[in-house]
Design a protein around this motif. Structure first.
Motif, PDB file in Angstrom:
ATOM      1  N   ILE A  17       0.887  -1.247  -0.149  1.00  0.00           N
ATOM      2  CA  ILE A  17       0.070  -0.001   0.000  1.00  0.00           C
ATOM      3  C   ILE A  17       1.013   1.051  -0.046  1.00  0.00           C
ATOM      4  N   ARG A  18       1.008   1.954  -0.918  1.00  0.00           N
ATOM      5  CA  ARG A  18       2.006   3.243  -1.270  1.00  0.00           C
ATOM      6  C   ARG A  18       0.778   4.507  -1.210  1.00  0.00           C
ATOM      7  N   VAL A  34      -7.520   9.972  19.991  1.00  0.00           N
ATOM      8  CA  VAL A  34      -7.579  11.183  20.754  1.00  0.00           C
ATOM      9  C   VAL A  34      -8.864  10.914  21.736  1.00  0.00           C
ATOM     10  N   TYR A  35      -8.664  11.156  23.057  1.00  0.00           N
ATOM     11  CA  TYR A  35      -9.797  10.751  23.939  1.00  0.00           C
ATOM     12  C   TYR A  35     -10.320  11.921  24.674  1.00  0.00           C
ATOM     13  N   ASP A  36     -11.528  12.442  24.543  1.00  0.00           N
ATOM     14  CA  ASP A  36     -12.191  13.582  25.518  1.00  0.00           C
ATOM     15  C   ASP A  36     -13.144  12.884  26.499  1.00  0.00           C
ATOM     16  N   PHE A  37     -12.760  13.086  27.978  1.00  0.00           N
ATOM     17  CA  PHE A  37     -13.414  12.324  28.995  1.00  0.00           C
ATOM     18  C   PHE A  37     -14.576  13.215  29.456  1.00  0.00           C
ATOM     19  N   ALA A  38     -14.902  14.224  28.791  1.00  0.00           N
ATOM     20  CA  ALA A  38     -16.303  14.767  28.869  1.00  0.00           C
ATOM     21  C   ALA A  38     -17.372  14.191  28.200  1.00  0.00           C
ATOM     22  N   ASP A  39     -16.767  13.687  27.089  1.00  0.00           N
ATOM     23  CA  ASP A  39     -17.936  12.783  26.393  1.00  0.00           C
ATOM     24  C   ASP A  39     -17.055  11.850  25.849  1.00  0.00           C
ATOM     25  N   PRO A  40     -16.549  10.521  26.455  1.00  0.00           N
ATOM     26  CA  PRO A  40     -15.670   9.534  26.175  1.00  0.00           C
ATOM     27  C   PRO A  40     -15.992   8.744  24.762  1.00  0.00           C
ATOM     28  N   ASP A  41     -17.387   8.887  24.410  1.00  0.00           N
ATOM     29  CA  ASP A  41     -17.998   8.182  23.340  1.00  0.00           C
ATOM     30  C   ASP A  41     -17.595   8.765  21.915  1.00  0.00           C
ATOM     31  N   SER A  42     -17.090  10.293  22.349  1.00  0.00           N
ATOM     32  CA  SER A  42     -16.769  11.307  21.096  1.00  0.00           C
ATOM     33  C   SER A  42     -15.403  11.082  20.666  1.00  0.00           C
ATOM     34  N   SER A  43     -14.680   9.914  21.396  1.00  0.00           N
ATOM     35  CA  SER A  43     -13.276   9.656  21.032  1.00  0.00           C
ATOM     36  C   SER A  43     -13.106   9.183  19.953  1.00  0.00           C
ATOM     37  N   VAL A  44     -11.996   9.390  19.180  1.00  0.00           N
ATOM     38  CA  VAL A  44     -11.908   8.840  17.701  1.00  0.00           C
ATOM     39  C   VAL A  44     -10.268   8.226  17.762  1.00  0.00           C
ATOM     40  N   PHE A  45     -10.041   7.402  16.731  1.00  0.00           N
ATOM     41  CA  PHE A  45      -8.916   6.537  16.454  1.00  0.00           C
ATOM     42  C   PHE A  45      -9.151   6.253  15.129  1.00  0.00           C
ATOM     43  N   ILE A  46      -7.735   5.785  14.659  1.00  0.00           N
ATOM     44  CA  ILE A  46      -7.418   5.284  13.327  1.00  0.00           C
ATOM     45  C   ILE A  46      -6.033   4.493  13.379  1.00  0.00           C
ATOM     46  N   THR A  47      -6.138   3.622  12.397  1.00  0.00           N
ATOM     47  CA  THR A  47      -4.661   2.872  12.087  1.00  0.00           C
ATOM     48  C   THR A  47      -4.493   3.108  10.644  1.00  0.00           C
ATOM     49  N   ALA A  48      -3.389   2.672  10.144  1.00  0.00           N
ATOM     50  CA  ALA A  48      -2.612   2.981   9.081  1.00  0.00           C
ATOM     51  C   ALA A  48      -3.095   2.270   7.802  1.00  0.00           C
ATOM     52  N   THR A  49      -3.604   1.028   8.065  1.00  0.00           N
ATOM     53  CA  THR A  49      -3.960   0.288   6.922  1.00  0.00           C
ATOM     54  C   THR A  49      -5.524  -0.200   7.170  1.00  0.00           C
ATOM     55  N   GLY A  50      -5.597  -1.308   7.703  1.00  0.00           N
ATOM     56  CA  GLY A  50      -6.816  -1.853   7.965  1.00  0.00           C
ATOM     57  C   GLY A  50      -6.952  -2.981   9.098  1.00  0.00           C
ATOM     58  N   GLN A  51      -7.844  -3.822   9.233  1.00  0.00           N
ATOM     59  CA  GLN A  51      -7.884  -4.778  10.310  1.00  0.00           C
ATOM     60  C   GLN A  51      -7.299  -6.019   9.961  1.00  0.00           C
ATOM     61  N   GLY A 109      -5.262  -8.814   7.688  1.00  0.00           N
ATOM     62  CA  GLY A 109      -3.992  -9.186   7.165  1.00  0.00           C
ATOM     63  C   GLY A 109      -3.969  -9.789   5.848  1.00  0.00           C
ATOM     64  N   HIS A 110      -5.316 -10.117   5.415  1.00  0.00           N
ATOM     65  CA  HIS A 110      -5.481 -10.786   4.111  1.00  0.00           C
ATOM     66  C   HIS A 110      -5.821  -9.852   3.147  1.00  0.00           C
ATOM     67  N   PRO A 111      -4.696  -9.792   2.029  1.00  0.00           N
ATOM     68  CA  PRO A 111      -4.843  -8.882   0.841  1.00  0.00           C
ATOM     69  C   PRO A 111      -6.211  -9.059  -0.213  1.00  0.00           C
ATOM     70  N   LEU A 112      -6.841 -10.266   0.264  1.00  0.00           N
ATOM     71  CA  LEU A 112      -8.127 -10.166  -0.583  1.00  0.00           C
ATOM     72  C   LEU A 112      -9.333  -9.583   0.259  1.00  0.00           C
ATOM     73  N   SER A 113      -9.222  -9.239   1.305  1.00  0.00           N
ATOM     74  CA  SER A 113     -10.137  -8.766   2.257  1.00  0.00           C
ATOM     75  C   SER A 113     -10.415  -7.396   2.062  1.00  0.00           C
ATOM     76  N   ARG A 114     -11.572  -6.714   1.843  1.00  0.00           N
ATOM     77  CA  ARG A 114     -11.854  -5.315   2.055  1.00  0.00           C
ATOM     78  C   ARG A 114     -11.303  -4.815   3.330  1.00  0.00           C
ATOM     79  N   TYR A 115     -11.060  -5.274   4.282  1.00  0.00           N
ATOM     80  CA  TYR A 115     -10.441  -4.664   5.327  1.00  0.00           C
ATOM     81  C   TYR A 115      -9.063  -4.582   5.463  1.00  0.00           C
ATOM     82  N   TYR A 116      -8.338  -4.962   4.384  1.00  0.00           N
ATOM     83  CA  TYR A 116      -7.003  -5.049   4.487  1.00  0.00           C
ATOM     84  C   TYR A 116      -6.326  -3.593   4.312  1.00  0.00           C
ATOM     85  N   ASP A 117      -7.201  -2.655   3.760  1.00  0.00           N
ATOM     86  CA  ASP A 117      -6.601  -1.212   3.578  1.00  0.00           C
ATOM     87  C   ASP A 117      -7.827  -0.351   3.655  1.00  0.00           C
ATOM     88  N   ASN A 118      -8.767  -0.436   4.053  1.00  0.00           N
ATOM     89  CA  ASN A 118     -10.024   0.326   4.315  1.00  0.00           C
ATOM     90  C   ASN A 118      -9.864   1.619   5.077  1.00  0.00           C
TER      91      ASN A 118
END
Length: 821
Positions: A724-725, A759-776, A778-787
């Motif tokens: 993934i480039r 990033v976590y806001d403890f005034a409203d914890p469920d408004s916290s956000v996150f991300i990773t660099a590729t996807g969940q 590890g299978h290149p044929l999965s739509r979650y490889y780089d989603n």
């Protein structure tokens, strides 16, 4: 002729059909290993049904009646999505890569076997507390439950890579999880390599001030001058070839610049617009496909936790609960020393101890090699640690005849309770509980940034080696192991680890910068990971009286380089708006164009701009011109421009401007001369690699994020499917860090960055956000490889909620595990 033509057409058609059939067959077999996220399975090892609810980003939310059942399901989910990654990391920790990949991995296996990482992990299983033992066993059972399904259900051997590198997979064991944590510790430290490089450099330079230039102390430090390495260890051979092998993506040993970084910061209620605490964390590691991180939510008896996990380990390593957020940054603790051991000239099986000759502790180890004969190596230990061969870490270049080198490292213990500490932190609900839990953490050393609903804190966790005040080199150079003053005396008490709790200013953070100014031996480190990002962070934090979740996100995504803004004023001081009129296309005109662009630039390393590439190429060529005549071949070890070094040169600190004079030339060059020549060098390089139109080049074209598959990433054809480039902003010294490779034909590729952001806001914890660099997946044929990759590139996030209803509302699948009766 017509008949021949018909035969050729028939043959070509048959070949095409065969190729298509082969591709269809390969796709069928590879696709078999894709998990069904809506399946119900009957498994052995749980006490009641467990649900794995995968939200629309494919993040598993795990619900079970007991914590053991939840950890079981985490192991199951990790194995479903990252089986190849887990088994590859386990093999690396065991020193068994050559079994799959042949002779190219022998050297890596030899090093890991000599460190005995897996042996220490096996011994450390008994040192874990009861909660951790339950988690490790349950997690292992979950991994093995999926392996059983793969074997029984013909699920394509569990991962497509298994078809290409087929080898039996042994059951997962608790020691495997501990070994992966130790492997992470090895990846995150570079202290031994820095010791060796400092020693090699000091043997070439005849002036300690010049050593402080090229390998500078932190500018805010009060470190006293040290004796030269040659005075400590005489008789090192004059000729020191560079013994380092080509970079191996599978090796856990990374070049010092790639050994780990990160950002974390927190604000208390007084500095938060919401009236509650905030916390942001983005750990920096090498980019791979898939990313090292895997997002998960666990519903434990102590409450729900969500964040970044690493497949192979049963815990959320960085994340939050309803009550507490925790983040990690590399602490750069000096946790390694190279000890030079004298070998008895009358008996090579003995080494000099404090009170005389002593036999090495030895053991044979057999390394199986694919396509070759097995290799037997003799492992040796001194009282200081394992003996490493001269072809590892360039040790042969600094070892005198009749000696060997041993490594002292805090992670080499049979009583490593780091996993228990990490699970304790995950279960904590207050700052004080988490700090207390961190007392048993050994390695990798980390700065733990915390925020509960009322307070914030930063605590260094990990063992601080207790060195003698009389240590010859203060841990900065290799030193003789038979001298008592050079040996470690255990570890300092946990209370001595740096700690900051609820500071009056209301904000704290770490960018791998120096956090304390203490005298040796409580100094923590001489090699800090950052001297530049911290200035930009401090400015952003002080620019607002209060912060929000969005302002913390802006800081994570900030791409302004403090280093560029400060260095360019020095490098261009005598070049701005100078020079005679020049024709279009001439070197002089190109130089003027580049300087005009840089003079109006604010230092933003934006992927769409030409200025970042001009700047990066210029400082790279400038440092090369400064050091190559003094250091010769060793100059290639300094792969990244060091802003502190360049500033010392231009400001002539301790006479550092002498670097600008070329030793081999008769004339005396000034720093302005070298800067002008380096700019021309940079423009030639840009023209050859990115075209002649300076105004049209893009930083992002050179600064491509390289999420490469560590095994298939270089394979013909396959690399188009598995790598993934992405064009990215940021650079070596920006808060949105995208560390460049520094080597090869593409020295500005982004190879080391924030694979996870939260990033976590403890005034409203469920408004916290996150991300990773590729996807969940590890299978290149999965739509979650780089989603998630494109969101990551654009600086976007996804919600981070512990609300089970939200997870279920847009679930892409609900897996149910039922206990076998």
């Amino acid at each position: 002729m017509a008949l021949l033509f018909r035969w050729l057409v028939t043959l070509a058609t048959a070949l095409i059909c065969l190729v298509v059939a082969a591709l269809v067959l390969a796709y069928y077999f590879f696709e078999r290993s894709l998990p069904d996220y809506n399946a119900a399975s009957t498994v052995t090892g749980i006490t009641a049904p467990v649900e794995i609810v995968r939200d629309n980003a494919n993040v598993p939310h795990i619900f079970g009646e007991t914590d053991a059942d939840v950890f079981f399901a985490l192991g199951y989910a990790h194995a479903q999505d990252r089986l190849w990654q887990m088994t590859l990391n386990r093999r690396a920790a065991q020193g068994r890569l050559a079994e799959l990949f042949g002779a190219s991995e022998i050297q890596t296996d030899v090093l890991i076997r000599r460190l005995d990482i897996y042996g220490h992990a096996v011994a450390s299983v008994a040192a874990q507390n009861e909660d951790t033992t339950i988690a490790l066993n349950a997690y292992s059972d979950g991994v093995n439950a999926w392996l059983n399904e793969v074997n029984a259900g013909a699920r394509g051997r569990g991962a497509p890579e298994m078809w290409l590198f087929n080898h039996p997979i042994s059951p997962w064991e608790p020691a495997d999880s501990l070994a992966i944590l130790k492997l992470m510790a090895l990846t995150l430290t570079s202290q031994a390599q820095n010791e060796v490089l400092r020693a090699r450099t000091s043997l070439i330079l005849d002036n300690n001030d010049r050593l402080r230039d090229i390998m500078p102390d932190d500018p805010t430090s009060g470190i006293a001058a040290l004796p030269e390495f040659a005075a400590l260890v005489p008789n090192v051979p004059d000729y020191m070839p560079n013994m380092r092998m080509a970079y191996d993506p599978l090796s856990p040993i990374k070049p010092p610049m790639l050994a780990g970084a990160s950002n974390a910061w927190a604000a208390n209620a007084a500095r938060s617009a919401s009236g509650a605490t905030l916390l942001a964390n983005d750990p920096h590691l090498g980019l791979t496909a898939p990313t090292i991180w895997y997002l998960a939510r666990l519903e434990l008896s102590s409450g729900g936790v969500i964040g970044g996990t690493i497949p192979g380990m049963p815990l959320v390593l960085t994340g939050r609960s309803d009550a507490l957020g925790w983040g990690l940054t590399s602490a750069n603790v000096d946790d390694q020393d190279i000890l030079i051991e004298e070998v008895n000239p009358q008996n090579p099986d003995e080494y000099r101890d404090i009170d005389g000759w002593k036999p090495f502790r030895t053991r044979d180890s057999i390394i199986s090699v694919k396509g070759g004969a097995a290799i037997t190596i003799k492992l040796r230990w001194t009282i200081n640690g394992p003996v490493l061969p001269p072809d590892q870490l360039d040790l042969g270049t600094i070892t005198p005849p009749g000696h060997v080198t041993a490594l002292a490292w805090s992670a080499l213990t049979d009583k490593d309770t780091s996993m228990s500490a990490a699970i304790g932190i995950m279960r904590s609900s207050t700052v004080d509980e988490a700090i207390y839990a961190g007392r048993d953490f050994i390695a990798p050393s980390q700065n733990l940034t915390l925020a509960d609903r009322n307070r914030i804190a930063l605590k260094t966790i990990g063992a601080l080696p207790a060195r003698d005040e009389a240590h010859q080199s203060k841990g900065r150079y290799p030193s003789f192991g038979y001298l008592p003053e050079n040996r470690w005396r255990g570890r300092f008490p946990y209370i001595d680890n740096p700690e900051f709790i609820n500071p009056t200013g209301g904000i704290l953070g770490n960018t791998n910068n120096k956090i304390v100014d203490r005298e040796f031996p409580l100094h923590v480190s001489y090699n800090w990971g950052d001297t530049q990002r911290i200035y930009r962070w401090r400015r952003l934090m002080q620019a607002r009286s209060v912060h929000t979740r969005d302002s913390f996100i802006e800081a994570q995504q900030d791409t302004v380089s403090f280093a560029a803004r400060s260095i360019l004023t020095l490098m261009g001081a005598d070049l701005w708006f100078t020079g005679d009129a020049a024709l279009q296309g001439t070197p002089e005109r190109r130089r003027q164009t580049a300087l005009d662009l840089l003079s109006a630039w604010n230092g933003e390393m934006n992927e769409h701009l030409p200025e970042p590439l001009i700047y990066a190429a210029w400082v790279r060529e400038f440092q090369k011109r400064l050091i190559r005549d003094e250091l010769g071949p060793l100059a290639s070890e300094f792969t990244h421009a060091n802003p502190v070094f360049i500033e010392r040169v231009f400001r002539d600190i301790d006479g550092a401007s002498v670097w600008c004079d070329v030793i081999q030339s008769a004339s005396v060059e000034t720093c302005t001369d070298i800067a002008r020549q380096a700019l021309d060098d940079a423009l030639i390089w840009i023209t050859e690699n990115h075209g002649p139109a300076i105004e049209a080049v893009r930083w992002g074209d050179a600064h491509q994020a390289t999420h490469d598959h560590p095994v298939l990433g270089q394979a013909p054809l396959l690399h188009w499917f598995v790598n993934i480039r992405q064009s990215t902003s940021g650079g070596d010294h920006t808060l949105q860090r995208g560390l460049t490779s520094g080597t090869g034909l593409q020295p500005f590729q982004n190879v080391h960055s924030a694979g996870y952001r939260g990033v976590y806001d403890f005034a409203d914890p469920d408004s916290s956000v996150f991300i990773t660099a590729t996807g969940q997946s590890g299978h290149p044929l999965s739509r979650y490889y780089d989603n998630l990759g494109e969101l990551w590139r654009r600086g976007e996030y996804i919600p981070m909620s512990l609300d089970p209803d939200l997870a279920r509302a847009a679930a892409v699948g609900v897996s149910v595990l039922r206990p076998a009766r």
